[in-house]
Design a protein around this motif. Sequence first.
Motif, PDB file in Angstrom:
ATOM      1  N   PHE A  71       0.854  -1.177   0.000  1.00  0.00           N
ATOM      2  CA  PHE A  71       0.000   0.000   0.000  1.00  0.00           C
ATOM      3  C   PHE A  71       0.895   1.235   0.000  1.00  0.00           C
ATOM      4  N   ILE A  72       0.620   2.160  -0.902  1.00  0.00           N
ATOM      5  CA  ILE A  72       1.393   3.393  -1.006  1.00  0.00           C
ATOM      6  C   ILE A  72       0.467   4.546  -0.670  1.00  0.00           C
ATOM      7  N   GLN A  91      -6.998  11.188   0.625  1.00  0.00           N
ATOM      8  CA  GLN A  91      -6.624  10.357  -0.512  1.00  0.00           C
ATOM      9  C   GLN A  91      -6.465   8.902  -0.048  1.00  0.00           C
ATOM     10  N   PRO A  92      -7.094   7.972  -0.719  1.00  0.00           N
ATOM     11  CA  PRO A  92      -6.932   6.567  -0.321  1.00  0.00           C
ATOM     12  C   PRO A  92      -5.539   6.062  -0.683  1.00  0.00           C
ATOM     13  N   ALA A  93      -5.093   5.055   0.030  1.00  0.00           N
ATOM     14  CA  ALA A  93      -3.815   4.427  -0.282  1.00  0.00           C
ATOM     15  C   ALA A  93      -3.945   3.689  -1.623  1.00  0.00           C
ATOM     16  N   ILE A  94      -2.836   3.578  -2.323  1.00  0.00           N
ATOM     17  CA  ILE A  94      -2.800   2.891  -3.614  1.00  0.00           C
ATOM     18  C   ILE A  94      -2.315   1.466  -3.370  1.00  0.00           C
ATOM     19  N   LEU A  95      -3.049   0.499  -3.879  1.00  0.00           N
ATOM     20  CA  LEU A  95      -2.708  -0.905  -3.706  1.00  0.00           C
ATOM     21  C   LEU A  95      -1.960  -1.413  -4.934  1.00  0.00           C
ATOM     22  N   LEU A  96      -0.819  -2.060  -4.691  1.00  0.00           N
ATOM     23  CA  LEU A  96      -0.065  -2.753  -5.731  1.00  0.00           C
ATOM     24  C   LEU A  96       0.118  -4.193  -5.284  1.00  0.00           C
ATOM     25  N   GLU A  97       0.163  -5.109  -6.247  1.00  0.00           N
ATOM     26  CA  GLU A  97       0.311  -6.523  -5.930  1.00  0.00           C
ATOM     27  C   GLU A  97       1.401  -7.150  -6.788  1.00  0.00           C
ATOM     28  N   LEU A  98       2.209  -8.007  -6.163  1.00  0.00           N
ATOM     29  CA  LEU A  98       3.196  -8.789  -6.895  1.00  0.00           C
ATOM     30  C   LEU A  98       2.526 -10.099  -7.285  1.00  0.00           C
ATOM     31  N   GLN A  99       2.634 -10.446  -8.565  1.00  0.00           N
ATOM     32  CA  GLN A  99       1.992 -11.654  -9.065  1.00  0.00           C
ATOM     33  C   GLN A  99       2.970 -12.457  -9.911  1.00  0.00           C
ATOM     34  N   PRO A 110      -4.312  -3.265  -9.324  1.00  0.00           N
ATOM     35  CA  PRO A 110      -5.668  -3.785  -9.511  1.00  0.00           C
ATOM     36  C   PRO A 110      -6.713  -2.726  -9.862  1.00  0.00           C
ATOM     37  N   ALA A 111      -6.571  -1.519  -9.361  1.00  0.00           N
ATOM     38  CA  ALA A 111      -7.581  -0.484  -9.620  1.00  0.00           C
ATOM     39  C   ALA A 111      -7.674  -0.135 -11.100  1.00  0.00           C
ATOM     40  N   SER A 112      -6.548  -0.173 -11.807  1.00  0.00           N
ATOM     41  CA  SER A 112      -6.557   0.151 -13.232  1.00  0.00           C
ATOM     42  C   SER A 112      -6.569  -1.095 -14.109  1.00  0.00           C
TER      43      SER A 112
END
Length: 131
Positions: A71-72, A91-99, A110-112
């Motif tokens: 989360f950023i 501002q909401p935190a930005i979620l990134l995922e390693l896959q 995931p949001a985009s």
Amino acid sequence: MRCTIQISASLLAGACLLTGCKITPAEPQPALLTNMSPAVKVELQQAIVELIGGQPVKLADNAFATRHQLFIEQAILRDEKGLPIMGRHSQPAILLELQQADNQCRLSHPASGNSVALVNSQCQPAATPEQ
């Protein structure tokens, strides 16, 4: 003649099914990073900028080592006294995922729905919690 056409159609359909199974990419699975290094950290930072824009973020040396999500939060602008300018932000935190898919690591937003392939990074599937 009709039997030959039916056999040919059956063979063609079977070949399409088999080929379809081979070219269908694997579903991305949550993954953990196994080789953090300065080069991998730079690659992750560049991927983050590509996915969400802005300046490169500071990453801990154990980013994506124990969790597949990151989360950023956006930085809060402060005045010369260290107080937040314009109060708090919402501002909401930005979620990134390693896959991982097809033995390749990817950083996903995931949001985009966008993701970036990571060529210097090595990852392994993350353990899934038992249900």
